[in-house]
Scaffold this active site. Structure first.
Site, PDB file in Angstrom:
ATOM      1  N   TYR A  34      41.911  32.324  47.326  1.00 15.13           N
ATOM      2  CA  TYR A  34      42.689  33.155  46.381  1.00 15.13           C
ATOM      3  C   TYR A  34      43.870  33.798  47.095  1.00 15.13           C
ATOM      4  CZ  TYR A  34      43.276  36.811  42.729  1.00 15.13           C
ATOM      5  OH  TYR A  34      43.759  37.654  41.750  1.00 15.13           O
ATOM      6  N   SER A  75      48.985  39.143  43.380  1.00 16.20           N
ATOM      7  CA  SER A  75      47.881  40.090  43.575  1.00 16.20           C
ATOM      8  C   SER A  75      48.138  40.857  44.866  1.00 16.20           C
ATOM      9  CB  SER A  75      46.566  39.314  43.723  1.00 16.20           C
ATOM     10  OG  SER A  75      45.530  40.145  44.219  1.00 16.20           O
TER      11      SER A  75
HETATM   12  P1  NAI Z   1      41.101  37.693  32.947  1.00 13.79           P
HETATM   13  O1  NAI Z   1      39.952  36.881  33.437  1.00 13.79           O
HETATM   14  O2  NAI Z   1      40.848  38.844  32.066  1.00 13.79           O
HETATM   15  O3  NAI Z   1      42.163  36.739  32.244  1.00 13.79           O
HETATM   16  C1  NAI Z   1      42.529  35.519  32.801  1.00 13.79           C
HETATM   17  C2  NAI Z   1      42.859  34.552  31.679  1.00 13.79           C
HETATM   18  O4  NAI Z   1      43.301  33.337  32.267  1.00 13.79           O
HETATM   19  C3  NAI Z   1      41.652  34.201  30.786  1.00 13.79           C
HETATM   20  O5  NAI Z   1      41.998  34.349  29.419  1.00 13.79           O
HETATM   21  C4  NAI Z   1      41.348  32.755  31.149  1.00 13.79           C
HETATM   22  O6  NAI Z   1      40.846  31.994  30.040  1.00 13.79           O
HETATM   23  C5  NAI Z   1      42.717  32.271  31.573  1.00 13.79           C
HETATM   24  N1  NAI Z   1      42.637  31.093  32.413  1.00 13.79           N
HETATM   25  C6  NAI Z   1      41.794  30.836  33.451  1.00 13.79           C
HETATM   26  N2  NAI Z   1      42.007  29.598  33.910  1.00 13.79           N
HETATM   27  C7  NAI Z   1      43.005  29.067  33.177  1.00 13.79           C
HETATM   28  C8  NAI Z   1      43.664  27.820  33.157  1.00 13.79           C
HETATM   29  N3  NAI Z   1      43.320  26.842  34.009  1.00 13.79           N
HETATM   30  N4  NAI Z   1      44.659  27.629  32.257  1.00 13.79           N
HETATM   31  C9  NAI Z   1      45.006  28.599  31.404  1.00 13.79           C
HETATM   32  N5  NAI Z   1      44.394  29.791  31.335  1.00 13.79           N
HETATM   33  C10 NAI Z   1      43.411  30.014  32.217  1.00 13.79           C
HETATM   34  O7  NAI Z   1      41.844  38.118  34.282  1.00 13.79           O
HETATM   35  P2  NAI Z   1      43.081  39.093  34.615  1.00 13.79           P
HETATM   36  O8  NAI Z   1      42.566  40.052  35.571  1.00 13.79           O
HETATM   37  O9  NAI Z   1      43.771  39.557  33.402  1.00 13.79           O
HETATM   38  O10 NAI Z   1      43.985  38.070  35.411  1.00 13.79           O
HETATM   39  C11 NAI Z   1      45.356  37.850  35.156  1.00 13.79           C
HETATM   40  C12 NAI Z   1      46.071  37.567  36.458  1.00 13.79           C
HETATM   41  O11 NAI Z   1      46.066  38.744  37.268  1.00 13.79           O
HETATM   42  C13 NAI Z   1      45.430  36.474  37.307  1.00 13.79           C
HETATM   43  O12 NAI Z   1      46.440  35.668  37.876  1.00 13.79           O
HETATM   44  C14 NAI Z   1      44.698  37.251  38.384  1.00 13.79           C
HETATM   45  O13 NAI Z   1      44.547  36.506  39.568  1.00 13.79           O
HETATM   46  C15 NAI Z   1      45.629  38.425  38.563  1.00 13.79           C
HETATM   47  N6  NAI Z   1      45.037  39.600  39.201  1.00 13.79           N
HETATM   48  C16 NAI Z   1      43.994  40.281  38.636  1.00 13.79           C
HETATM   49  C17 NAI Z   1      43.522  41.436  39.229  1.00 13.79           C
HETATM   50  C18 NAI Z   1      42.434  42.287  38.626  1.00 13.79           C
HETATM   51  O14 NAI Z   1      42.006  43.257  39.255  1.00 13.79           O
HETATM   52  N7  NAI Z   1      41.975  42.032  37.435  1.00 13.79           N
HETATM   53  C19 NAI Z   1      44.098  41.926  40.491  1.00 13.79           C
HETATM   54  C20 NAI Z   1      45.188  41.143  40.983  1.00 13.79           C
HETATM   55  C21 NAI Z   1      45.635  40.026  40.343  1.00 13.79           C
END
Ligand code: NAI
Length: 256
Positions: free
Chosen positions: A160, A147
């Site tokens: 985080y 991130s």
């Molecule tokens: P999202 O919330 O849409 O998707 C995250 C997914 O991870 C969900 O399907 C959830 O069920 C799954 N998840 C959560 N805990 C889990 C676990 N213990 N085991 C397996 N799956 C699990 O979020 P997003 O934004 O698509 O996040 C993806 C990655 O991008 C994450 O690592 C997040 O930290 C990172 N990120 C997101 C940003 C944003 O603005 N959305 C910015 C920077 C990084």
């Protein structure tokens, strides 16, 4: 010129957290390019739905319920994915959670423990489980999703930020360690992206933030991140390793 392939067709990729947001977009983009996709998520039903959608479009995908916080589940699922598809070429460590709190608030220790386990420890565990399979691949790739919070910081987001900065360190160290085996390890740092994680922020607030902080004056879309991950996994991306790439609409570049 050698003929380095720009295609992931026939390669197998495992994506964590693939039921939503960037993980889902990553699974769909890889499938659209002809890869076999292991769609894994804590939310098993969500993973099933994403895999079914890919298969309905003529792609190759299968869903696994995988909580990346659980080492036994990681070991079992990674082995099963490799068995099912006959190998494993790329791992995308994408699953993550968010959590804001002040450093001296009650519950900080619990948040810290969960954050490090899901957003950092999981990455090394999945990589260790995948290594024997990656070593047999002609084009072994690891992409860790961190991130921009790994590069800068926001108040109340220290657990985080620490976990994500850890991911960049892990990426560099493993790139150096595994480089002699031809395994590339890279890190993508998304900025503000429209996903499940940011859906709760009111539209107006999101718009103000994007206009104030990003060069492109807008939030990014999940597939705008997925395409960079895809590029890093192409056989042709064989001389890029140990890097941390912001995909942030110019957020890190902007001072004012
Ligand atoms: P999202 O919330 O849409 O998707 C995250 C997914 O991870 C969900 O399907 C959830 O069920 C799954 N998840 C959560 N805990 C889990 C676990 N213990 N085991 C397996 N799956 C699990 O979020 P997003 O934004 O698509 O996040 C993806 C990655 O991008 C994450 O690592 C997040 O930290 C990172 N990120 C997101 C940003 C944003 O603005 N959305 C910015 C920077 C990084």
């Amino acid at each position: 010129m050698t003929e380095l392939s720009r295609s992931v067709r026939g390669l197998t990729v495992l994506v964590t957290g693939a039921a939503s947001g960037m993980g889902r977009a990553t699974a769909e983009v890889f499938a659209a390019e002809g890869a076999n996709v292991a769609v894994t998520d804590y939310d098993g039903e969500g993973a099933e739905a994403v895999a079914a959608g890919i298969v309905a479009q003529g792609g190759r995908a299968k869903a696994w319920k995988l909580d990346v916080g659980d080492k036994a589940e990681i070991d079992a699922v990674v082995a099963d994915v490799a068995r099912h598809f006959g190998g494993l070429d790329a791992v995308v460590n994408n699953a993550g959670i968010s959590g804001f709190t002040q450093i001296d608030n009650e519950g900080y220790d619990e948040l810290w423990e969960r954050m490090i386990r899901v957003c950092l420890t999981a990455h090394q565990r999945i990589i260790r489980a995948a290594l024997p399979h990656l070593r047999k691949s002609k084009s072994p790739r690891i992409v860790n999703i961190a991130s921009t919070e790994a590069l800068g910081a926001t108040a109340l987001d220290s657990a985080y930020s620490a976990a994500k900065a850890g991911v960049t360190g892990l990426t560099r160290a493993l790139a150096v360690e595994l480089g002699k085996e031809g395994i590339t390890v890279n890190c993508v740092c998304p900025g503000p992206i429209l996903t499940g994680m940011t859906r709760g922020i009111p539209d107006e607030q999101r718009d103000i933030y994007a206009k104030r902080r990003t060069a492109l004056r807008r939030y990014g879309l999940p597939e705008e991140v997925a395409h960079i991950t895809l590029s890093l996994c192409m056989p042709a991306a064989s001389y890029i390793t140990g890097v941390t790439i912001p995909v942030d609409g110019g957020l890190m570049a902007r001072n004012a």
